[in-house]
Scaffold this motif. Structure first.
Motif, mmCIF file in Angstrom:
data_model
loop_
_atom_site.group_PDB
_atom_site.id
_atom_site.type_symbol
_atom_site.label_atom_id
_atom_site.label_comp_id
_atom_site.label_asym_id
_atom_site.label_seq_id
_atom_site.Cartn_x
_atom_site.Cartn_y
_atom_site.Cartn_z
ATOM 1 N N VAL A 1 -22.886 -54.068 -54.437
ATOM 2 C CA VAL A 1 -24.240 -53.377 -54.281
ATOM 3 C C VAL A 1 -24.734 -54.680 -55.698
ATOM 4 C CG1 VAL A 1 -24.428 -51.201 -53.819
ATOM 5 C CG2 VAL A 1 -24.718 -51.867 -56.609
ATOM 6 N N PRO A 2 -26.052 -55.406 -55.416
ATOM 7 C CA PRO A 2 -26.330 -55.947 -56.840
ATOM 8 C C PRO A 2 -25.994 -56.251 -58.088
ATOM 9 C CG PRO A 2 -28.339 -55.890 -55.034
ATOM 10 C CD PRO A 2 -26.972 -54.283 -54.675
ATOM 11 N N LEU B 1 -34.095 -54.271 -56.370
ATOM 12 C CA LEU B 1 -32.681 -54.757 -55.568
ATOM 13 C C LEU B 1 -32.273 -53.330 -54.889
ATOM 14 C CD1 LEU B 1 -31.814 -57.018 -58.215
ATOM 15 C CD2 LEU B 1 -33.200 -57.669 -55.955
ATOM 16 N N ALA B 2 -32.052 -52.231 -55.872
ATOM 17 C CA ALA B 2 -32.489 -51.337 -55.326
ATOM 18 C C ALA B 2 -33.084 -50.289 -54.617
ATOM 19 C CB ALA B 2 -32.059 -50.424 -56.822
ATOM 20 N N ALA B 3 -33.592 -51.000 -54.258
ATOM 21 C CA ALA B 3 -34.706 -50.344 -52.827
ATOM 22 C C ALA B 3 -34.764 -51.152 -52.138
ATOM 23 C CB ALA B 3 -36.131 -50.719 -53.665
ATOM 24 N N GLY B 4 -33.797 -52.049 -51.988
ATOM 25 C CA GLY B 4 -34.077 -53.119 -50.968
ATOM 26 C C GLY B 4 -32.454 -52.702 -49.626
ATOM 27 N N PRO B 5 -32.438 -53.329 -49.144
ATOM 28 C CA PRO B 5 -31.475 -53.735 -48.229
ATOM 29 C C PRO B 5 -30.402 -53.764 -48.916
ATOM 30 C CG PRO B 5 -32.332 -55.643 -47.235
ATOM 31 C CD PRO B 5 -33.098 -55.455 -48.661
ATOM 32 N N THR B 6 -29.473 -52.642 -48.965
ATOM 33 C CA THR B 6 -28.604 -52.623 -49.324
ATOM 34 C C THR B 6 -26.984 -52.674 -48.899
ATOM 35 O OG1 THR B 6 -28.549 -50.775 -50.610
ATOM 36 C CG2 THR B 6 -26.560 -50.862 -51.333
ATOM 37 N N ASP C 1 -29.763 -49.182 -42.522
ATOM 38 C CA ASP C 1 -30.924 -49.936 -42.971
ATOM 39 C C ASP C 1 -31.159 -50.850 -42.545
ATOM 40 O OD1 ASP C 1 -30.910 -49.471 -45.428
ATOM 41 O OD2 ASP C 1 -29.611 -51.035 -46.303
ATOM 42 N N LEU C 2 -31.060 -52.157 -40.835
ATOM 43 C CA LEU C 2 -31.310 -52.181 -40.377
ATOM 44 C C LEU C 2 -32.319 -51.773 -39.324
ATOM 45 C CD1 LEU C 2 -29.775 -55.188 -38.956
ATOM 46 C CD2 LEU C 2 -30.698 -54.543 -37.008
ATOM 47 N N ARG C 3 -31.901 -50.151 -38.345
ATOM 48 C CA ARG C 3 -32.410 -49.946 -37.895
ATOM 49 C C ARG C 3 -33.727 -49.382 -38.089
ATOM 50 N NH1 ARG C 3 -27.878 -46.672 -37.222
ATOM 51 N NH2 ARG C 3 -25.939 -47.523 -35.478
ATOM 52 N N HIS C 4 -33.671 -48.836 -39.279
ATOM 53 C CA HIS C 4 -35.179 -48.548 -39.971
ATOM 54 C C HIS C 4 -35.909 -49.495 -40.551
ATOM 55 C CE1 HIS C 4 -33.947 -43.945 -40.134
ATOM 56 N NE2 HIS C 4 -32.625 -44.320 -40.469
ATOM 57 N N ALA C 5 -35.595 -50.555 -41.625
ATOM 58 C CA ALA C 5 -36.007 -51.348 -41.166
ATOM 59 C C ALA C 5 -36.601 -52.196 -40.107
ATOM 60 C CB ALA C 5 -35.742 -53.120 -41.963
ATOM 61 N N GLY D 1 -43.889 -56.289 -44.171
ATOM 62 C CA GLY D 1 -43.941 -56.610 -45.725
ATOM 63 C C GLY D 1 -43.384 -55.482 -45.924
ATOM 64 N N LYS D 2 -43.823 -54.366 -45.512
ATOM 65 C CA LYS D 2 -43.787 -53.080 -45.291
ATOM 66 C C LYS D 2 -42.416 -52.194 -44.971
ATOM 67 C CE LYS D 2 -48.480 -52.107 -45.027
ATOM 68 N NZ LYS D 2 -50.043 -51.674 -44.308
ATOM 69 N N ALA D 3 -41.292 -52.709 -44.557
ATOM 70 C CA ALA D 3 -39.975 -52.757 -44.127
ATOM 71 C C ALA D 3 -39.313 -51.753 -45.298
ATOM 72 C CB ALA D 3 -38.755 -52.990 -43.787
ATOM 73 N N THR D 4 -38.594 -50.887 -44.564
ATOM 74 C CA THR D 4 -37.911 -49.483 -45.435
ATOM 75 C C THR D 4 -36.572 -49.758 -44.750
ATOM 76 O OG1 THR D 4 -38.448 -47.589 -43.697
ATOM 77 C CG2 THR D 4 -40.039 -48.324 -46.037
ATOM 78 N N TYR D 5 -36.005 -49.106 -46.399
ATOM 79 C CA TYR D 5 -34.329 -49.249 -46.198
ATOM 80 C C TYR D 5 -33.723 -48.333 -46.561
ATOM 81 C CZ TYR D 5 -35.859 -53.624 -46.483
ATOM 82 O OH TYR D 5 -36.747 -54.670 -46.565
ATOM 83 N N THR D 6 -33.396 -47.341 -45.643
ATOM 84 C CA THR D 6 -32.912 -45.446 -45.797
ATOM 85 C C THR D 6 -31.304 -45.579 -45.612
ATOM 86 O OG1 THR D 6 -33.001 -44.961 -43.553
ATOM 87 C CG2 THR D 6 -35.354 -45.142 -45.035
ATOM 88 N N GLY D 7 -30.489 -46.913 -45.711
ATOM 89 C CA GLY D 7 -29.189 -46.405 -45.205
ATOM 90 C C GLY D 7 -28.448 -46.433 -46.479
ATOM 91 N N GLY D 8 -27.028 -46.793 -46.176
ATOM 92 C CA GLY D 8 -26.032 -46.983 -47.341
ATOM 93 C C GLY D 8 -25.678 -48.566 -48.074
#
Length: 272
Positions: A108-109, A209-214, A251-255, A265-272
């Motif tokens: 992770v970052p 960064l934590a809210a991004g595509p890990t 992450d990619l599927r949900h985004a 600009g409203k993509a969300t990341y919910t994966g691991g």
């Protein structure tokens, strides 16, 4: 007894915050190094992609007026006075380099926030993080030359990676303290932020960064590391496997779904 290095967890954005707090100068001694060994083990666990609700970014910060006054020289004195000084010193460096390498290998970052004077071991830990943020009044130094030592926690080689070999030699040879603005110009510091509200600004940066595509961030780390260690063509060769695997992540599927549904600009990341 409270550990001089501890981890706190932010409910906002799955951010793990590591805090060094050993008044008055946050000197690195055996207690602090042992605490860091425990912390990096814990970070390895809490950032594990297989762990539900894992931490998605790490921020390192310190309490007090300075980030760190460096290493407690009494630690070196005890080694020098030992009949097997060379062996003991080698064992110490092996331990400390494992801390640095464990930080670098987190998937992770990682962000280091330097609000003030940052010397020796603390500076070397900062160099092991992906992003080094510094307050305007912060300063840095690898001052081991005053005791006839070279920085041995990975500092020279990581300075060379960021700033080039000539600058790395200069910083270590002179043992001088360098302003954050100078090191930003030399690509050692990523960003210099205003002194006012610096801790809050650093946390907000890490939260973003934590809210991004890990998973994508982990892929970026692998590709950059490959390029640095093995060359650009080696990183190119890794792209199909490393980046291709992202298409199997939540992450990619949900985004992608969010992008198409809610606009850019409203993509969300919910994966691991």
């Amino acid at each position: 007894m409270t550990s001089p290095v501890r981890i706190e967890y932010e409910s906002d954005g799955a951010l793990a915050v590591v805090i060094l707090d050993k008044p008055p100068l946050n000197l690195f001694d055996e207690e602090v190094f042992a605490a860091w060994e425990q912390v990096v083990d814990e970070l390895t666990s809490v950032t594990d992609p297989a762990r539900p609700g894992r931490a998605r970014a790490v921020l390192v910060e310190t309490a007090g007026k300075v980030v760190s006054g460096g290493v407690d020289v009494a630690l070196f004195a005890a080694i020098v006075e030992s009949p097997d000084a060379v062996q003991k010193a080698g064992t110490l460096w092996e331990r400390l380099l494992r801390i640095i390498q464990a930080l670098e290998e987190l998937p992770v970052p990682t962000v280091f926030a330097a609000h003030a004077l940052t010397l020796t071991a603390a500076f070397e830990i900062a160099l092991a993080c992906d992003i080094l943020l510094a307050a305007e009044s912060a300063s840095f130094g690898l001052v081991e030359t005053v005791v006839g030592l070279t920085p041995s926690m990975g500092g020279p080689q990581r300075l060379a990676e960021r700033a080039g070999p000539a600058r790395a030699r200069e910083l270590v040879y002179t043992g001088e303290r360098y302003r954050a603005t100078t090191l930003e110009r030399w690509n050692v510091v990523n960003r210099v932020l205003p002194d006012e509200n610096f801790p809050e600004a650093a946390r907000e940066f890490a939260r973003r960064l934590a809210a991004g595509p890990t998973c994508a961030h982990a892929a970026t780390k692998r590709l950059v590391t490959s390029a640095v260690r093995d060359g650009i063509r080696a990183a190119d060769d890794a792209v199909p496997t490393v980046s291709g695997a992202l298409f199997a992540t939540d992450d990619l599927r949900h985004a992608v779904a969010s992008f198409l549904r809610d606009s850019p600009g409203k993509a969300t990341y919910t994966g691991g």
